[in-house]
Scaffold this motif. Structure first.
Motif, PDB file in Angstrom:
ATOM      1  N   GLY A 241       0.881  -1.152  -0.018  1.00 41.02           N
ATOM      2  CA  GLY A 241      -0.165  -0.021   0.208  1.00 41.02           C
ATOM      3  C   GLY A 241       0.786   1.216   0.024  1.00 41.02           C
ATOM      4  O   GLY A 241       1.598   1.563  -1.090  1.00 41.02           O
ATOM      5  N   PHE A 242       0.524   2.179   1.002  1.00 42.86           N
ATOM      6  CA  PHE A 242       1.391   3.363   1.004  1.00 42.86           C
ATOM      7  C   PHE A 242       2.749   3.120   1.341  1.00 42.86           C
ATOM      8  O   PHE A 242       3.709   4.185   1.213  1.00 42.86           O
ATOM      9  CB  PHE A 242       0.561   4.380   2.088  1.00 42.86           C
ATOM     10  N   ALA A 243       3.069   2.057   1.965  1.00 46.14           N
ATOM     11  CA  ALA A 243       4.599   1.977   2.385  1.00 46.14           C
ATOM     12  C   ALA A 243       5.525   1.695   1.294  1.00 46.14           C
ATOM     13  O   ALA A 243       6.042   0.720   0.972  1.00 46.14           O
ATOM     14  CB  ALA A 243       4.827   0.813   3.633  1.00 46.14           C
TER      15      ALA A 243
ATOM     16  N   GLY B 188      24.041   8.317  -7.644  1.00 42.44           N
ATOM     17  CA  GLY B 188      23.833   6.829  -7.289  1.00 42.44           C
ATOM     18  C   GLY B 188      22.349   6.700  -7.119  1.00 42.44           C
ATOM     19  O   GLY B 188      21.431   7.598  -7.178  1.00 42.44           O
ATOM     20  N   GLU B 189      21.810   5.337  -6.954  1.00 45.38           N
ATOM     21  CA  GLU B 189      20.341   4.958  -6.640  1.00 45.38           C
ATOM     22  C   GLU B 189      19.977   5.620  -5.368  1.00 45.38           C
ATOM     23  O   GLU B 189      20.559   5.502  -4.387  1.00 45.38           O
ATOM     24  CB  GLU B 189      20.016   3.635  -6.918  1.00 45.38           C
ATOM     25  N   LEU B 190      18.727   6.175  -5.476  1.00 43.94           N
ATOM     26  CA  LEU B 190      18.284   6.714  -3.999  1.00 43.94           C
ATOM     27  C   LEU B 190      17.034   5.869  -3.850  1.00 43.94           C
ATOM     28  O   LEU B 190      16.284   5.475  -4.623  1.00 43.94           O
ATOM     29  CB  LEU B 190      17.804   8.216  -4.352  1.00 43.94           C
ATOM     30  N   ARG B 191      16.987   5.737  -2.555  1.00 43.78           N
ATOM     31  CA  ARG B 191      15.512   4.965  -1.955  1.00 43.78           C
ATOM     32  C   ARG B 191      15.026   5.923  -1.060  1.00 43.78           C
ATOM     33  O   ARG B 191      15.368   6.112  -0.117  1.00 43.78           O
ATOM     34  CB  ARG B 191      15.854   3.516  -1.432  1.00 43.78           C
ATOM     35  N   LEU B 192      13.955   6.432  -1.418  1.00 39.46           N
ATOM     36  CA  LEU B 192      13.094   7.371  -0.715  1.00 39.46           C
ATOM     37  C   LEU B 192      11.615   7.038  -0.577  1.00 39.46           C
ATOM     38  O   LEU B 192      10.992   6.723  -1.252  1.00 39.46           O
ATOM     39  CB  LEU B 192      13.101   8.721  -1.622  1.00 39.46           C
ATOM     40  N   ILE B 193      11.552   7.445   0.989  1.00 40.01           N
ATOM     41  CA  ILE B 193      10.031   7.276   1.099  1.00 40.01           C
ATOM     42  C   ILE B 193       9.442   8.790   1.462  1.00 40.01           C
ATOM     43  O   ILE B 193      10.230   9.727   1.621  1.00 40.01           O
ATOM     44  CB  ILE B 193       9.753   6.769   2.483  1.00 40.01           C
ATOM     45  N   THR B 194       8.406   9.123   1.249  1.00 47.70           N
ATOM     46  CA  THR B 194       7.545  10.316   1.112  1.00 47.70           C
ATOM     47  C   THR B 194       6.707  10.469   2.591  1.00 47.70           C
ATOM     48  O   THR B 194       6.195   9.432   2.865  1.00 47.70           O
ATOM     49  CB  THR B 194       6.880  10.598   0.030  1.00 47.70           C
ATOM     50  N   ALA B 195       6.541  11.598   2.885  1.00 54.62           N
ATOM     51  CA  ALA B 195       5.761  11.903   3.984  1.00 54.62           C
ATOM     52  C   ALA B 195       5.073  13.268   3.506  1.00 54.62           C
ATOM     53  O   ALA B 195       5.481  14.075   3.050  1.00 54.62           O
ATOM     54  CB  ALA B 195       6.513  12.343   5.484  1.00 54.62           C
ATOM     55  N   ILE B 196       3.526  13.161   3.771  1.00 50.95           N
ATOM     56  CA  ILE B 196       2.913  14.091   3.157  1.00 50.95           C
ATOM     57  C   ILE B 196       2.093  14.869   4.466  1.00 50.95           C
ATOM     58  O   ILE B 196       1.377  14.196   5.306  1.00 50.95           O
ATOM     59  CB  ILE B 196       1.727  13.904   2.288  1.00 50.95           C
ATOM     60  N   THR B 197       2.331  16.150   4.655  1.00 54.27           N
ATOM     61  CA  THR B 197       1.854  16.929   5.752  1.00 54.27           C
ATOM     62  C   THR B 197       0.649  17.976   4.986  1.00 54.27           C
ATOM     63  O   THR B 197       0.900  18.591   4.128  1.00 54.27           O
ATOM     64  CB  THR B 197       2.465  17.757   6.330  1.00 54.27           C
TER      65      THR B 197
ATOM     66  N   VAL C 243      -5.099  27.582   1.477  1.00 51.71           N
ATOM     67  CA  VAL C 243      -4.193  26.887   2.377  1.00 51.71           C
ATOM     68  C   VAL C 243      -4.662  25.570   2.841  1.00 51.71           C
ATOM     69  O   VAL C 243      -3.661  24.709   2.632  1.00 51.71           O
ATOM     70  CB  VAL C 243      -3.843  27.851   3.560  1.00 51.71           C
ATOM     71  N   SER C 244      -5.836  25.168   2.967  1.00 52.68           N
ATOM     72  CA  SER C 244      -6.352  23.873   3.446  1.00 52.68           C
ATOM     73  C   SER C 244      -5.803  22.880   2.304  1.00 52.68           C
ATOM     74  O   SER C 244      -5.860  21.785   2.690  1.00 52.68           O
ATOM     75  CB  SER C 244      -7.641  24.093   3.881  1.00 52.68           C
ATOM     76  N   GLU C 245      -5.685  23.521   1.080  1.00 55.11           N
ATOM     77  CA  GLU C 245      -5.553  22.393  -0.134  1.00 55.11           C
ATOM     78  C   GLU C 245      -3.877  22.217  -0.389  1.00 55.11           C
ATOM     79  O   GLU C 245      -3.749  21.405  -1.234  1.00 55.11           O
ATOM     80  CB  GLU C 245      -6.198  22.986  -1.233  1.00 55.11           C
ATOM     81  N   LEU C 246      -3.073  22.938   0.240  1.00 56.56           N
ATOM     82  CA  LEU C 246      -1.769  22.685   0.123  1.00 56.56           C
ATOM     83  C   LEU C 246      -1.219  21.753   0.692  1.00 56.56           C
ATOM     84  O   LEU C 246      -1.737  21.197   1.944  1.00 56.56           O
ATOM     85  CB  LEU C 246      -1.026  23.958   0.548  1.00 56.56           C
ATOM     86  N   LYS C 247      -0.084  21.165   0.262  1.00 55.39           N
ATOM     87  CA  LYS C 247       0.369  19.801   0.952  1.00 55.39           C
ATOM     88  C   LYS C 247       2.087  20.125   0.870  1.00 55.39           C
ATOM     89  O   LYS C 247       2.652  20.410  -0.031  1.00 55.39           O
ATOM     90  CB  LYS C 247       0.170  18.508   0.122  1.00 55.39           C
ATOM     91  N   LEU C 248       2.768  19.716   2.149  1.00 56.88           N
ATOM     92  CA  LEU C 248       4.100  19.624   2.187  1.00 56.88           C
ATOM     93  C   LEU C 248       4.425  18.021   1.983  1.00 56.88           C
ATOM     94  O   LEU C 248       4.041  17.417   2.772  1.00 56.88           O
ATOM     95  CB  LEU C 248       4.509  20.293   3.510  1.00 56.88           C
TER      96      LEU C 248
END
Length: 254
Positions: free
Chosen positions: A202-204, A214-223, A233-238
């Motif tokens: 799923g999200f993970a 080089g190769e990056l392995r990245l996970i994302t976090a959304i605020t 402002v309510s529709e913005l995401k960090l």
């Protein structure tokens, strides 16, 4: 008699898969009253409309729509990003972006349009077609377009599913014609995806991205800024990108 409110209320209630009784309990009213509201036999007060919208967990834009359908003025302002009143908010977001360095971070709007970014994002955007970086930049298009990041994403099928599923969920939560059009465009960029297997997380989902470093392995976090009283402002995401392993952290900090 208020036209438009009853069908709108019923549509949102059914979309949230709530019975009239469940909604009534959440909103502090009765099932009979909810039934009368949906059938156009009762006219809601402004306070009840806001309570119902809160109970349905509607985004601010949709709460304004429900107020308008009931014959009231919108309750939440919607200002452009260049409005002086939003300057402190945007400055705060830029400080968040700078504070996240050396890891990439962006601020995007509801449609994935890039609002602000830090310079750590340069490594992710290398070799992207110049026209995709012309304003307004859409980060979702950039991620899956064949001339964007897609050729360098080592696990594109998995990562594409992650993006498409997230967008599909957003549309289900708050239908939007522009988002639906964007989803269709993004789906055209990737081959038909096989149904997820038993190991689907799923999200993970870390993104594996080939870069000149080089190769990056990245996970994302959304605020999200859920307590904002302004629609814009309510529709913005960090969205922040974090290293999923020590090697990625070493590349980004080096």
């Amino acid at each position: 008699m208020v036209s438009g409110f009853g069908p709108a209320l019923k549509g949102w209630r059914e979309r949230r898969r709530l019975s009239q009784l469940e909604l009534a309990l959440r909103a502090g009213t009765t099932q009979r009253h909810v039934s009368f509201l949906e059938g156009g036999r009762s006219i809601p007060g402004r306070g009840l409309v806001l309570r119902v919208a809160e109970s349905l967990e509607l985004p601010l834009r949709e709460r304004n729509g429900l107020l308008l359908a009931a014959g009231f003025a919108p309750g939440f302002p919607e200002r452009s990003l260049d409005d002086p009143g939003l300057l402190p908010v945007l400055e705060g977001m830029r400080r968040l972006l700078d504070g996240h360095r050396p890891y990439p971070a962006v601020v995007v709007d509801r449609y994935g349009v890039l609002i602000a970014r830090n310079d750590a994002l340069d490594l992710l955007f290398e070799d992207v077609a110049p026209e995709l970086l012309e304003e307004p930049v859409n980060t979702l298009r950039l991620a899956l377009h064949p001339e964007g990041m897609a050729p360098r994403v080592r696990n594109l099928a998995v990562w594409a599913r992650h993006i498409l599923e997230r967008l599909t969920q957003e549309i289900a939560h708050a239908p939007d014609e522009r988002l639906t059009t964007l989803l269709a465009e993004l789906e055209s960029y990737v081959p038909a995806l096989e149904p997820p297997g038993p190991d689907h997380l799923g999200f993970a989902v870390p993104m594996r991205l080939s870069t000149s470093a080089g190769e990056l392995r990245l996970i994302t976090a959304i605020t999200t800024f859920a307590t904002a009283a302004d629609v814009t402002v309510s529709e913005l995401k960090l969205e922040t990108f974090l290293p999923a392993d020590a090697e990625t952290a070493k590349i980004l900090t080096g």
